[in-house]
Motif scaffolding. Structure first.
Motif, PDB file in Angstrom:
ATOM      1  N   LEU A 225      16.460 -51.970 -54.805  1.00 18.08           N
ATOM      2  CA  LEU A 225      15.535 -51.999 -55.947  1.00 18.08           C
ATOM      3  C   LEU A 225      15.376 -53.409 -56.494  1.00 18.08           C
ATOM      4  O   LEU A 225      14.264 -53.842 -56.846  1.00 18.08           O
ATOM      5  CB  LEU A 225      16.032 -51.055 -57.029  1.00 18.08           C
ATOM      6  N   ARG A 226      16.488 -54.142 -56.585  1.00 15.68           N
ATOM      7  CA  ARG A 226      16.414 -55.531 -57.078  1.00 15.68           C
ATOM      8  C   ARG A 226      15.597 -56.399 -56.126  1.00 15.68           C
ATOM      9  O   ARG A 226      14.802 -57.249 -56.568  1.00 15.68           O
ATOM     10  CB  ARG A 226      17.817 -56.095 -57.249  1.00 15.68           C
ATOM     11  N   ARG A 227      15.792 -56.214 -54.832  1.00 14.93           N
ATOM     12  CA  ARG A 227      15.028 -57.008 -53.870  1.00 14.93           C
ATOM     13  C   ARG A 227      13.545 -56.664 -53.943  1.00 14.93           C
ATOM     14  O   ARG A 227      12.685 -57.551 -53.884  1.00 14.93           O
ATOM     15  CB  ARG A 227      15.569 -56.763 -52.464  1.00 14.93           C
ATOM     16  N   ARG A 228      13.222 -55.395 -54.107  1.00 18.73           N
ATOM     17  CA  ARG A 228      11.814 -54.995 -54.211  1.00 18.73           C
ATOM     18  C   ARG A 228      11.180 -55.526 -55.502  1.00 18.73           C
ATOM     19  O   ARG A 228      10.028 -55.997 -55.492  1.00 18.73           O
ATOM     20  CB  ARG A 228      11.718 -53.468 -54.169  1.00 18.73           C
ATOM     21  N   ALA A 229      11.946 -55.481 -56.608  1.00 17.28           N
ATOM     22  CA  ALA A 229      11.421 -56.008 -57.873  1.00 17.28           C
ATOM     23  C   ALA A 229      11.196 -57.508 -57.789  1.00 17.28           C
ATOM     24  O   ALA A 229      10.186 -58.035 -58.297  1.00 17.28           O
ATOM     25  CB  ALA A 229      12.390 -55.667 -59.005  1.00 17.28           C
ATOM     26  N   ALA A 230      12.125 -58.229 -57.148  1.00 17.16           N
ATOM     27  CA  ALA A 230      11.966 -59.683 -57.014  1.00 17.16           C
ATOM     28  C   ALA A 230      10.753 -60.035 -56.173  1.00 17.16           C
ATOM     29  O   ALA A 230      10.050 -61.023 -56.437  1.00 17.16           O
ATOM     30  CB  ALA A 230      13.232 -60.282 -56.406  1.00 17.16           C
TER      31      ALA A 230
ATOM     32  N   LEU B  90       8.006 -58.513 -56.159  1.00 20.03           N
ATOM     33  CA  LEU B  90       6.812 -58.289 -56.981  1.00 20.03           C
ATOM     34  C   LEU B  90       6.792 -59.166 -58.222  1.00 20.03           C
ATOM     35  O   LEU B  90       5.889 -59.048 -59.061  1.00 20.03           O
ATOM     36  CB  LEU B  90       6.746 -56.816 -57.397  1.00 20.03           C
ATOM     37  N   GLY B  91       7.803 -60.041 -58.380  1.00 24.77           N
ATOM     38  CA  GLY B  91       7.821 -60.952 -59.516  1.00 24.77           C
ATOM     39  C   GLY B  91       8.483 -60.393 -60.746  1.00 24.77           C
ATOM     40  O   GLY B  91       8.270 -60.903 -61.857  1.00 24.77           O
ATOM     41  N   TYR B  92       9.298 -59.345 -60.587  1.00 26.46           N
ATOM     42  CA  TYR B  92       9.986 -58.744 -61.726  1.00 26.46           C
ATOM     43  C   TYR B  92      11.494 -58.894 -61.551  1.00 26.46           C
ATOM     44  O   TYR B  92      11.996 -59.206 -60.466  1.00 26.46           O
ATOM     45  CB  TYR B  92       9.632 -57.259 -61.853  1.00 26.46           C
ATOM     46  N   VAL B  93      12.175 -58.681 -62.667  1.00 25.25           N
ATOM     47  CA  VAL B  93      13.640 -58.710 -62.666  1.00 25.25           C
ATOM     48  C   VAL B  93      14.118 -57.338 -63.122  1.00 25.25           C
ATOM     49  O   VAL B  93      13.707 -56.849 -64.206  1.00 25.25           O
ATOM     50  CB  VAL B  93      14.201 -59.792 -63.594  1.00 25.25           C
ATOM     51  N   LEU B  94      14.951 -56.709 -62.327  1.00 24.54           N
ATOM     52  CA  LEU B  94      15.461 -55.386 -62.636  1.00 24.54           C
ATOM     53  C   LEU B  94      16.682 -55.506 -63.531  1.00 24.54           C
ATOM     54  O   LEU B  94      17.648 -56.200 -63.208  1.00 24.54           O
ATOM     55  CB  LEU B  94      15.830 -54.630 -61.350  1.00 24.54           C
ATOM     56  N   THR B  95      16.619 -54.867 -64.687  1.00 27.44           N
ATOM     57  CA  THR B  95      17.739 -54.871 -65.608  1.00 27.44           C
ATOM     58  C   THR B  95      18.104 -53.436 -65.953  1.00 27.44           C
ATOM     59  O   THR B  95      17.256 -52.550 -65.958  1.00 27.44           O
ATOM     60  CB  THR B  95      17.415 -55.621 -66.911  1.00 27.44           C
ATOM     61  N   GLU B  96      19.380 -53.229 -66.252  1.00 30.39           N
ATOM     62  CA  GLU B  96      19.867 -51.907 -66.606  1.00 30.39           C
ATOM     63  C   GLU B  96      19.841 -51.722 -68.115  1.00 30.39           C
ATOM     64  O   GLU B  96      20.390 -52.553 -68.858  1.00 30.39           O
ATOM     65  CB  GLU B  96      21.295 -51.705 -66.081  1.00 30.39           C
ATOM     66  N   GLY B  97      19.201 -50.683 -68.566  1.00 31.04           N
ATOM     67  CA  GLY B  97      19.104 -50.444 -70.000  1.00 31.04           C
ATOM     68  C   GLY B  97      20.390 -49.986 -70.596  1.00 31.04           C
ATOM     69  O   GLY B  97      21.306 -49.508 -69.902  1.00 31.04           O
TER      70      GLY B  97
END
Length: 455
Positions: free
Chosen positions: A435-440, A442-449
């Motif tokens: 998920l982190r690799r896919r978000a990166a 697309l230009g996003y950063v995956l964070t845990e709420g």
């Protein structure tokens, strides 16, 4: 003339691997054997399948200087000749008939024998797996035992049918009519007892159903002809069980002969992982005998009991070096996908159909281990939820067990189960990484709420 010259030129360009090779076309009535033209004036001969004729065939091979023989695996007709030639000291290989089909339109026994001899001479044939003599003997006993159990199972159905015709609902109050309680009651009915109270008294103390429930289930409509059918089915069942017991004696003796000359393991036998006795289990300590033979305890692997381990050894042998790697072993078991590639494109991918008995045993072991709280069990459950139980139990899960068996037998690797939670955590981390690799990308950063839970 031109065809002969071209064929000779092609032969000259190939390297002879087995100069003293022979080929045999196997049949039910005759065997056609072919040898090289060097050293004999008659390179092809036909022999009947009587034992004296097979001995003459072996004599002819020795006179012609034959050192290695190739034959097709035609039914079971090849087995007597195979064993006779092996006793004479010849190297004999059995090949798959699909791999030696000759040119269409030229089908005859003579052509087949010569074609086998030529292919074997140039080393173009792959030998099918054939265990050693001791393992082959053990395998025959185990297969005979399985056959007897199948015959006995048919008579269990006959007993069930007779009980149903008498409206005796025994199968509703006991889990197995051939268990302790079930057989006690059936033997009493066959002896002429029809009183429900007297029959219910045969209930074993470990039976979960109450005596009142069993008495109600045994209040049937007993007829003379149905009791007779039940009695005969019970006698046949007992007869096959007696033959199974004799098979167990031969299996124990064969296992003892395999242990002759083998050094005793330096370590003591580990504590058993499986303590429950399986239905139709062996009547001797197969686990201890296998440990003395192998030096490793295969039953420590989840899903592998002593009977399963013995059947695996009987089908595959004890020498895993016949397969260069675990991948070769799983491919032989038909548990690895066969990729069909043409023009750089993958046309199809899937396991090939196979009647390999060891693979069938591993599939059953995979289903069993799928109910356990282990890493293998968690893997099987997650895989079956994604691709279905049929595919999970056909290749992938049995393949993992096959790799564990291979590494244990060949390298002495000890099996340690990390547990289902370990597998689930690894799966969770793998999902988060993807998920982190896919978000990166697309230009996003995956964070845990805060307070979020990722399953």
């Amino acid at each position: 003339m031109g065809n002969t010259r071209r064929r000779t030129n092609r032969s000259r360009g190939m390297t002879v691997v087995h100069p003293n090779a022979a080929g045999v076309d196997i049949g039910s009535r005759i065997h056609v054997a072919a040898v090289g033209t060097k050293g004999t004036d008659e390179p092809v001969r036909t022999f009947k399948t009587f034992t004296e004729d097979l001995q003459r065939l072996a004599d002819w091979f020795e006179e012609a200087g034959v050192e290695t023989v190739a034959m097709e695996s035609t039914g079971v007709y090849w087995i007597p000749l195979f064993e006779i030639l092996q006793e004479r000291g010849l190297e004999v290989i059995v090949v798959n008939a699909r791999e030696v089909k000759t040119v269409p339109g030229r089908k005859s026994d003579v052509n087949d024998a010569q074609w086998l001899q030529r292919l074997h001479q140039y080393g173009l044939l792959r030998a099918s797996f054939r265990p050693t003599r001791g393992i082959a003997e053990l395998r025959s006993y185990l297969r005979q035992r399985e056959r007897l159990l199948d015959y006995a199972a048919a008579h269990i159905q006959h007993m069930q049918k007779a009980l149903t015709q008498m409206n005796v609902q025994l199968h509703h109050v006991v889990s197995d009519i051939t268990g302790v309680t079930g057989l006690r009651i059936i033997r009493a009915i066959a002896a002429g007892v029809v009183d429900p109270d007297e029959l219910a008294a045969w209930r074993d103390s470990r039976c979960k159903s109450s005596p009142e429930t069993i008495r109600e289930a045994l209040a049937g409509h007993y007829q003379r002809e149905h009791v007779f059918a039940l009695r005969q089915a019970l006698e046949m069942y007992d007869a096959y069980q007696a033959q199974v017991a004799r098979c167990d004696q031969e299996i124990e003796a064969a296992l003892g002969r395999l242990r002759e000359g083998v050094e005793e393991p330096s370590e003591a036998l580990p504590a058993p992982r499986h303590r429950t006795r399986q239905p139709n289990g062996l009547n001797f300590d197969a686990r201890g005998g296998l440990y003395a033979l192998l030096g490793v305890d295969l039953t420590q692997i989840h899903g592998v009991g002593s009977y399963v381990a013995l059947k695996i050894i009987a089908e595959c042998g004890t020498d895993m070096s016949r397969w260069p790697s675990a991948k070769h072993f799983t491919s032989w078991l038909a548990l690895a996908p066969t990729n069909k590639i043409s023009g750089g494109r993958l046309l199809a991918s899937g396991t090939r159909r196979s009647s390999n008995r060891a693979a069938a045993v591993l599939r059953l072991a995979a289903v069993t281990v799928g109910r356990t709280d282990t890493a293998l069990g968690a893997f099987y459950r997650r895989l079956s939820a994604r691709i279905g139980e049929a595919k999970a139990g056909t290749a992938t899960a049995p393949r993992k067990i096959a790799v564990l068996l291979y590494n244990t037998l060949r390298y002495g690797q000890k099996y340690e189960d990390p547990g289902a939670s370990y597998y689930e955590e690894r799966y969770r981390q793998r999902v988060l990484k993807n998920l982190r690799r896919r978000a990166a990308s697309l230009g996003y950063v995956l964070t845990e709420g805060a307070g979020a839970a990722v399953s």
